[in-house]
Design an enzyme around this catalytic site. Structure first.
Site, PDB file in Angstrom:
ATOM      1  N   LYS A   1      -0.112   6.313  -1.937  1.00 49.77           N
ATOM      2  CA  LYS A   1      -0.493   5.686  -0.662  1.00 49.77           C
ATOM      3  C   LYS A   1       0.599   4.739  -0.170  1.00 49.77           C
ATOM      4  O   LYS A   1       1.005   4.809   1.002  1.00 49.77           O
ATOM      5  CB  LYS A   1      -1.799   4.903  -0.860  1.00 49.77           C
ATOM      6  N   ASN A   2       1.066   3.848  -1.039  1.00 52.59           N
ATOM      7  CA  ASN A   2       1.970   2.813  -0.547  1.00 52.59           C
ATOM      8  C   ASN A   2       3.380   3.335  -0.250  1.00 52.59           C
ATOM      9  O   ASN A   2       4.167   2.643   0.390  1.00 52.59           O
ATOM     10  CB  ASN A   2       2.002   1.615  -1.497  1.00 52.59           C
TER      11      ASN A   2
ATOM     12  N   ARG B   1      -2.398  -2.593   7.127  1.00 58.56           N
ATOM     13  CA  ARG B   1      -1.275  -3.509   7.051  1.00 58.56           C
ATOM     14  C   ARG B   1       0.030  -2.782   7.356  1.00 58.56           C
ATOM     15  O   ARG B   1       0.938  -3.319   7.990  1.00 58.56           O
ATOM     16  CB  ARG B   1      -1.243  -4.086   5.632  1.00 58.56           C
TER      17      ARG B   1
ATOM     18  N   CYS C   1      -6.160  -5.223   3.951  1.00 57.87           N
ATOM     19  CA  CYS C   1      -7.074  -5.951   3.058  1.00 57.87           C
ATOM     20  C   CYS C   1      -6.782  -7.444   3.111  1.00 57.87           C
ATOM     21  O   CYS C   1      -5.618  -7.856   3.083  1.00 57.87           O
ATOM     22  CB  CYS C   1      -6.869  -5.493   1.615  1.00 57.87           C
TER      23      CYS C   1
ATOM     24  N   ARG D   1      -1.171 -13.468   3.945  1.00 58.53           N
ATOM     25  CA  ARG D   1      -0.140 -12.441   3.740  1.00 58.53           C
ATOM     26  C   ARG D   1       0.888 -12.562   4.869  1.00 58.53           C
ATOM     27  O   ARG D   1       0.905 -11.759   5.799  1.00 58.53           O
ATOM     28  CB  ARG D   1      -0.763 -11.043   3.712  1.00 58.53           C
ATOM     29  N   PRO D   2       1.755 -13.581   4.780  1.00 55.47           N
ATOM     30  CA  PRO D   2       2.721 -13.802   5.863  1.00 55.47           C
ATOM     31  C   PRO D   2       3.740 -12.667   5.950  1.00 55.47           C
ATOM     32  O   PRO D   2       3.927 -11.914   4.990  1.00 55.47           O
ATOM     33  CB  PRO D   2       3.410 -15.107   5.465  1.00 55.47           C
ATOM     34  N   ILE D   3       4.415 -12.558   7.117  1.00 56.82           N
ATOM     35  CA  ILE D   3       5.494 -11.556   7.248  1.00 56.82           C
ATOM     36  C   ILE D   3       6.811 -12.237   7.645  1.00 56.82           C
ATOM     37  O   ILE D   3       7.681 -11.626   8.255  1.00 56.82           O
ATOM     38  CB  ILE D   3       5.122 -10.430   8.242  1.00 56.82           C
ATOM     39  N   ASP D   4       6.917 -13.530   7.286  1.00 48.22           N
ATOM     40  CA  ASP D   4       8.118 -14.284   7.664  1.00 48.22           C
ATOM     41  C   ASP D   4       9.413 -13.648   7.137  1.00 48.22           C
ATOM     42  O   ASP D   4      10.447 -13.683   7.807  1.00 48.22           O
ATOM     43  CB  ASP D   4       7.995 -15.742   7.166  1.00 48.22           C
TER      44      ASP D   4
ATOM     45  N   ASP E   1      -2.255  -4.656  -7.969  1.00 47.08           N
ATOM     46  CA  ASP E   1      -3.247  -3.678  -7.498  1.00 47.08           C
ATOM     47  C   ASP E   1      -4.101  -3.122  -8.642  1.00 47.08           C
ATOM     48  O   ASP E   1      -5.129  -2.495  -8.386  1.00 47.08           O
ATOM     49  CB  ASP E   1      -2.547  -2.505  -6.789  1.00 47.08           C
TER      50      ASP E   1
ATOM     51  N   ILE F   1       0.757 -12.885  -7.612  1.00 48.98           N
ATOM     52  CA  ILE F   1       1.183 -12.344  -6.299  1.00 48.98           C
ATOM     53  C   ILE F   1       0.221 -12.812  -5.200  1.00 48.98           C
ATOM     54  O   ILE F   1       0.642 -13.291  -4.152  1.00 48.98           O
ATOM     55  CB  ILE F   1       1.236 -10.794  -6.318  1.00 48.98           C
TER      56      ILE F   1
ATOM     57  N   ARG G   1      -9.751   4.070   2.598  1.00 46.13           N
ATOM     58  CA  ARG G   1      -8.423   3.779   3.146  1.00 46.13           C
ATOM     59  C   ARG G   1      -7.321   4.137   2.157  1.00 46.13           C
ATOM     60  O   ARG G   1      -6.204   4.432   2.562  1.00 46.13           O
ATOM     61  CB  ARG G   1      -8.294   2.277   3.460  1.00 46.13           C
TER      62      ARG G   1
END
Ligand code: EPU
Length: 421
Positions: free
Chosen positions: A23-24, A94, A118, A123-126, A306, A328, A398
């Site tokens: 999936k990822n 995401r 999820c 869950r920043p995206i900086d 996970d 994490i 999902r």
């Protein structure tokens, strides 16, 4: 009406189950495909809702998506139009944020809504944005939308403060057409990153070092269509191995790359789970009197965050106290509240959980608050006395392809039923 999983626990499992494509990796490979100037064929595509949502986003971009078989897509971006991505599909997962890197890389411009996915705590995206800016882009955030643009992307050296999977992949995609050399330092090393780099290189990109913590990308002018087979899903594989450790008479999990699972397999070995590890499969035998273990999640090749949620359920069976330290996502413990409803003895505090066993779980109504929480509840339901009803299973759909059908084939008593919502 609401769809739920109804599980009758206590039945031993036997047979063989084949793991689907990762999936990822898939959720990044699909956006990466639009960087090509010709059709990209991908096989091993898992049948999960995240793929359906990404296909919807591709259609918004006027990208032709052909389903050749259940696991085989052809993505043809030759007529693509770079429209604003603000539909509900974008906020359902995401990984829609991979269109940031892909569209910025191809057109120097992207406008996209904040991604969903999820909730595992913040869950920043900086780091993604910092990477785009280092390549020369400007980022503007307004009313829930990011507009990222650049007259010209130019390669640069980017040090990631955290080895983020998403940021590493997004920056790789943004950099393939940039002029000159981009160097990502402290890059994430997950196998999925190697898979994306492999696809990009098949298209004609020059990405070196994926799988190490320094990735170099030399910009190019043209990327072509290609054919790519997705690596197996190490998290789905780990989930089935944990299920088998809990409930197998004898279960063989196939289409596995065992080296991707070393952290899990060594912990299961420490627990006393009886297994045979082969080149591309793991066979798990009925195992009793499991010993407690301590785990600490870490970036690959450490213990995958996970898999800590699925493992928590198995820990309830161990003779003594197991522990989990989550480094994490320190808030990734919602599954513990649901497991407590089923009788689990778990103490969660400060990003850690102490799990006391052995406990006989009992069936109850529980909620899959996120994808891997859902997996942990399926495992608990299979172990428990009586009937478990798992709600909010769209989270599970999902990311796990046909998990109920795969489990039924092993003899599990699990049904997907509709109830009044
Ligand atoms: N982080 C930042 N800033 C950033 C990006 C990340 O602070 O800009 C932090 C995160 O908050 C987290 C850590 O860095 O504490 C690692 O996050 P990472 O970016 O590596 O995670 P991700 O790319 O958002 C992927 C998987 C997750 C998996 C994590 C960690 C996908 C689509 N998702 O997320 O998978 O848990 O890596 O391995 O690839 C799942 O499959 O259930 C799942 C949540």
């Amino acid at each position: 009406m609401e769809e739920i999983f109804r599980i009758e626990g206590g039945h031993l499992l036997e047979g063989e189950v084949r793991v689907s494509g990762a999936k990822n990796a898939t959720v990044a490979l699909i956006p990466a495909s639009i960087l090509a100037n010709g059709p990209v064929a991908i096989v091993g595509v898992p049948q999960i809702a995240d793929v359906d949502n990404l296909a919807d986003i591709l259609k918004e971009l006027n990208v032709k998506v052909t389903k050749v078989a259940d696991d085989h897509l052809i993505i043809d971006p030759t007529q693509m139009k770079n429209t604003t991505l603000d539909s509900p599909a974008v906020t359902k997962l995401r990984a829609s944020y991979y269109f940031m890197g892909a569209l910025l890389g191809k057109y120097g411009y992207v406008k996209i809504k904040m991604p969903g996915g999820c909730y595992l705590g913040p869950r920043p995206i900086d780091l993604h944005l910092k990477g785009f800016e280092a390549l020369g882009a400007t980022v503007v955030y307004d009313k829930g939308c990011y507009t990222i643009s650049a007259d010209k992307l130019v390669g640069n050296k980017i040090f990631l403060d955290i080895a983020s999977v998403g940021a590493t992949i997004n920056i790789m995609m943004a950099a393939v057409y940039a002029s000159g050399r981009t160097i990502i330092e402290n890059a994430a090393k997950e196998p999925e990153i190697i898979d994306i780099a492999t696809l990009l290189n098949k298209m004609g990109a020059q990405v070196r070092g994926a799988g190490t913590n320094v990735i170099t990308i030399d910009g190019t002018d043209n990327l072509m269509g290609c054919f790519h087979e997705i690596i197996p899903d190490r998290i789905e594989a780990g989930t089935f191995i944990i299920i088998a450790a809990a409930m197998a008479k004898k279960v063989r999990v196939t289409n596995i790359i065992p080296t991707h699972l070393e952290a899990l397999l060594s912990k299961l070995d420490e627990m006393g789970v009886k297994m045979d590890v082969d080149v591309d499969s793991v066979t798990v035998y009925h195992s009793e009197n499991l010993k407690p273990v301590d785990i600490k999640t870490a970036p690959y090749p450490g213990f995958a965050t996970d898999l800590q949620q699925p493992l928590t359920s198995l820990m309830c069976k161990c003779n003594g106290q197991s522990s989990i330290k989550e480094t994490i996502y320190p808030e990734r413990f919602k599954h513990c509240v649901e497991l407590q409803r089923m009788g689990a003895d778990i103490d969660v505090r400060n990003g850690s959980a102490l799990i006391n066993g052995p406990i006989s779980l009992f069936g109850d109504d529980v909620e899959a608050t996120d994808l891997r929480c859902g997996a942990s509840l399926i495992i608990a339901g299979l172990m428990a006395d009586g009937q478990t009803r798992i709600h909010e299973i769209y989270h599970i759909d999902r990311g796990y392809a046909n998990i109920d059908a795969k489990l039924r084939a092993l003899g599990a008593h699990i049904d997907r039923v509709e109830i009044d919502g």
